[in-house]
Design a protein around this motif. Structure first.
Motif, PDB file in Angstrom:
ATOM      1  N   SER A   1       0.795  -1.350   0.061  1.00  0.00           N
ATOM      2  CA  SER A   1      -0.046  -0.002  -0.005  1.00  0.00           C
ATOM      3  C   SER A   1       0.903   1.465   0.150  1.00  0.00           C
ATOM      4  O   SER A   1       0.545   2.411  -0.644  1.00  0.00           O
ATOM      5  CB  SER A   1      -0.996  -0.053   1.252  1.00  0.00           C
TER       6      SER A   1
ATOM      7  N   ILE B   1      -4.817   2.901   2.850  1.00  0.00           N
ATOM      8  CA  ILE B   1      -4.510   2.788   4.078  1.00  0.00           C
ATOM      9  C   ILE B   1      -3.339   2.022   4.549  1.00  0.00           C
ATOM     10  O   ILE B   1      -3.158   0.865   3.999  1.00  0.00           O
ATOM     11  CB  ILE B   1      -5.506   2.264   5.227  1.00  0.00           C
TER      12      ILE B   1
ATOM     13  N   THR C   1      -4.887  -4.151   4.476  1.00  0.00           N
ATOM     14  CA  THR C   1      -5.491  -4.181   3.330  1.00  0.00           C
ATOM     15  C   THR C   1      -6.486  -5.291   2.998  1.00  0.00           C
ATOM     16  O   THR C   1      -6.100  -6.358   3.067  1.00  0.00           O
ATOM     17  CB  THR C   1      -4.625  -3.782   1.936  1.00  0.00           C
TER      18      THR C   1
ATOM     19  N   ASP D   1      -3.549  -2.381  -5.656  1.00  0.00           N
ATOM     20  CA  ASP D   1      -3.070  -2.664  -4.273  1.00  0.00           C
ATOM     21  C   ASP D   1      -3.995  -3.846  -3.772  1.00  0.00           C
ATOM     22  O   ASP D   1      -5.159  -3.756  -3.969  1.00  0.00           O
ATOM     23  CB  ASP D   1      -3.015  -1.704  -3.478  1.00  0.00           C
TER      24      ASP D   1
END
Ligand SMILES: Nc1nc2c(ncn2[C@@H]2O[C@H](COP(=O)(O)OP(=O)(O)OP(=O)(O)O)[C@@H](O)[C@H]2O)c(=O)[nH]1
Ligand SMILES: [Mg+2]
Length: 444
Positions: free
Chosen positions: A232, A245, A253, A272
């Motif tokens: 991420s 995040i 994630t 991602d």
């Protein structure tokens, strides 16, 4: 003559702008020009400076009017373009005045182009090219759209349909042989040769690895790897914003997070994904399944390894095979002595090595896009019909080859002609017209 409404729309972009273009198509134009333009109906194809007034004679604006009588116009109908100042108040006054006229209404999305199609001015692939060139963001998208809108695909499909019509005629001759059980070999052999050649051409077009659709819709890069590897963090760096995040907790994630970039001259979607590991957590497990799906569909898989704790990627070694590039992250930290083979070493957090990685991604995508020259298929719609057309041709060839019936073969060739015809919009397209034209912006 026609009972159709006259349509009207703002064809230029968001106001305010220096100039706006309001476009009209239909039979009401000559009357409306007489009532609202001081110049009356402008001389055809000559830009005419005039005052434009509402139904009470109040001045709306002064600008140019351009009249293009049908059938030699974009839509094939009478069309009128008004070039006015591009402020919101002018546009509001102008459009509200026009749609007060009898039989004049706002155009639906793509309705001008739909009328052009219905008037036989363009075929469906050319209409799609018009929609695509308006949306084109990259030079490659523009080139592909332009080729399509100037008849590049039309020519190809017309050629194939003409070939098939010729083949059909030959088969029909064979069918008509009165004294034979079935067509003699002297008549079927050349037909089979022709069919095989066409089958080869369709297979070649279909073997384009989806490049045409990808140039139009975007290539896909998936970032996969162990939890906490820094996937991420890399996505955010490539996006230039906090799209995903990032926390120090493995398993942060869950959903797939996509960002859009232009890399190597192509639109690219970078995803991602959830860190790959065995997990009891139902939500995380679904995240892992999604990660696998995204990886399977990607054009390029980046497998990320946590350079500080590569042992966390036990499960990911299973994915190494499928990965196109292995990236060791956290180059700024104490790297483990036990690193796997890798292609790039970066620090996603500090940015070290990311520019080189980005250049490599751009290069990979650019090469992939260039691997097929001038793809014939630019939309899923075309591919689906071409696949069906191809299977009809194979069935026809086999029927002739095995001598199971020239009549069956003829029917298959007829079906193939229909499938190719549907791509250019000559047959069986009522159901797709709505879908195609609703993707347009209003005013085109
Ligand atoms: N030292 C160092 N830490 C990093 C680097 N990149 C990411 N991190 C840290 O590693 C932790 C995990 O980063 P994420 O980007 O959330 O990792 P992820 O791979 O997305 O993790 P999951 O979503 O759980 O699979 C965070 O605390 C990051 O700050 C790096 O280059 N160097
Ligand atoms: Mg993450």
């Amino acid at each position: 003559m026609s009972e159709r409404d006259t349509i009207c729309a703002l064809a230029s972009g968001q106001p305010p702008a220096a100039i706006c273009i309001i476009r009209l198509s239909g039979d009401a134009i000559w009357k409306l020009a007489g009532a609202l333009l001081d110049c009356g109906l402008p001389e055809p194809r000559r830009a005419t400076l005039t005052k434009f007034r509402d139904e009470d004679g109040n001045l709306i604006d002064e600008g140019l009017a351009l009249f293009m009588p049908g059938p030699h116009s974009y839509t094939g109908e009478d069309t009128l373009e008004l070039y006015l100042h591009g402020g919101p108040a002018v546009i509001e006054h102008a459009i509200s005045t026009l749609i007060k006229e009898p039989d004049v209404r706002m155009a639906e999305p793509g309705e001008f182009t739909r009328r052009a199609f219905e008037a036989g001015k363009i075929d469906l692939t050319e209409a799609e090219g018009v929609a695509d060139i308006i949306e084109a963001e990259t030079t490659a998208q523009k080139a592909q759209a332009l080729r399509q809108l100037t008849g590049g695909l039309t020519e190809q499909y017309d050629h194939w349909r003409a070939e098939l019509t010729g083949i059909l005629a030959l088969i029909e001759v064979a069918v008509d042989f009165p004294d034979e059980d079935d067509a003699p070999e002297e008549t079927t052999a050349p037909v089979i040769t022709k069919l095989n050649r066409l089958i080869g051409q369709l297979e070649e077009a279909l073997g384009d690895r989806g490049i045409g659709e990808k140039i139009r819709d975007g290539f896909r890069i998936a970032i996969i790897g162990a939890p906490n590897a820094g996937k991420s963090t890399l996505l955010n760096r490539l996006a230039g914003r906090d799209a995903a995040i990032v926390t120090s907790r493995p398993g942060t994630t869950r959903d797939v997070i996509e960002i859009r970039r232009v890399l190597g001259g192509q639109v690219v979607w970078i995803s991602d994904t959830a860190g790959l590991r065995e997990t009891e957590d139902e939500i995380e497990a679904e995240g892992v399944r999604r990660a696998e799906r995204v990886a399977a569909e990607a054009d390029l898989r980046l497998l990320m390894v946590d350079g500080a704790s590569p042992e966390l990627g036990v499960l990911t070694s299973h994915y190494r095979q499928a990965a196109d590039m292995v990236i060791v992250n956290k180059a700024d930290a104490d790297l483990s002595a036990d690193l796997p083979d890798f292609n790039y070493k970066i620090s996603a957090r500090d940015g070290a090595g990311v520019a080189e990685l980005e250049a490599a991604l751009a290069d990979f995508i650019a090469k992939k896009a260039a691997s097929v020259e001038a793809p014939v298929i630019t939309r899923a719609r075309h591919r689906a019909r071409l696949v069906e057309g191809l299977s009809c041709l194979i069935a026809a060839r086999d029927a002739l080859d095995l001598g199971t019936g020239a009549e069956l073969a003829a029917e298959d060739v007829r079906l193939a002609i229909r499938h190719l015809g549907a791509i250019v919009g000559t047959v069986g397209v009522e159901d797709v017209l709505g879908a195609v034209f609703s993707q347009f912006c209003i005013g085109k």
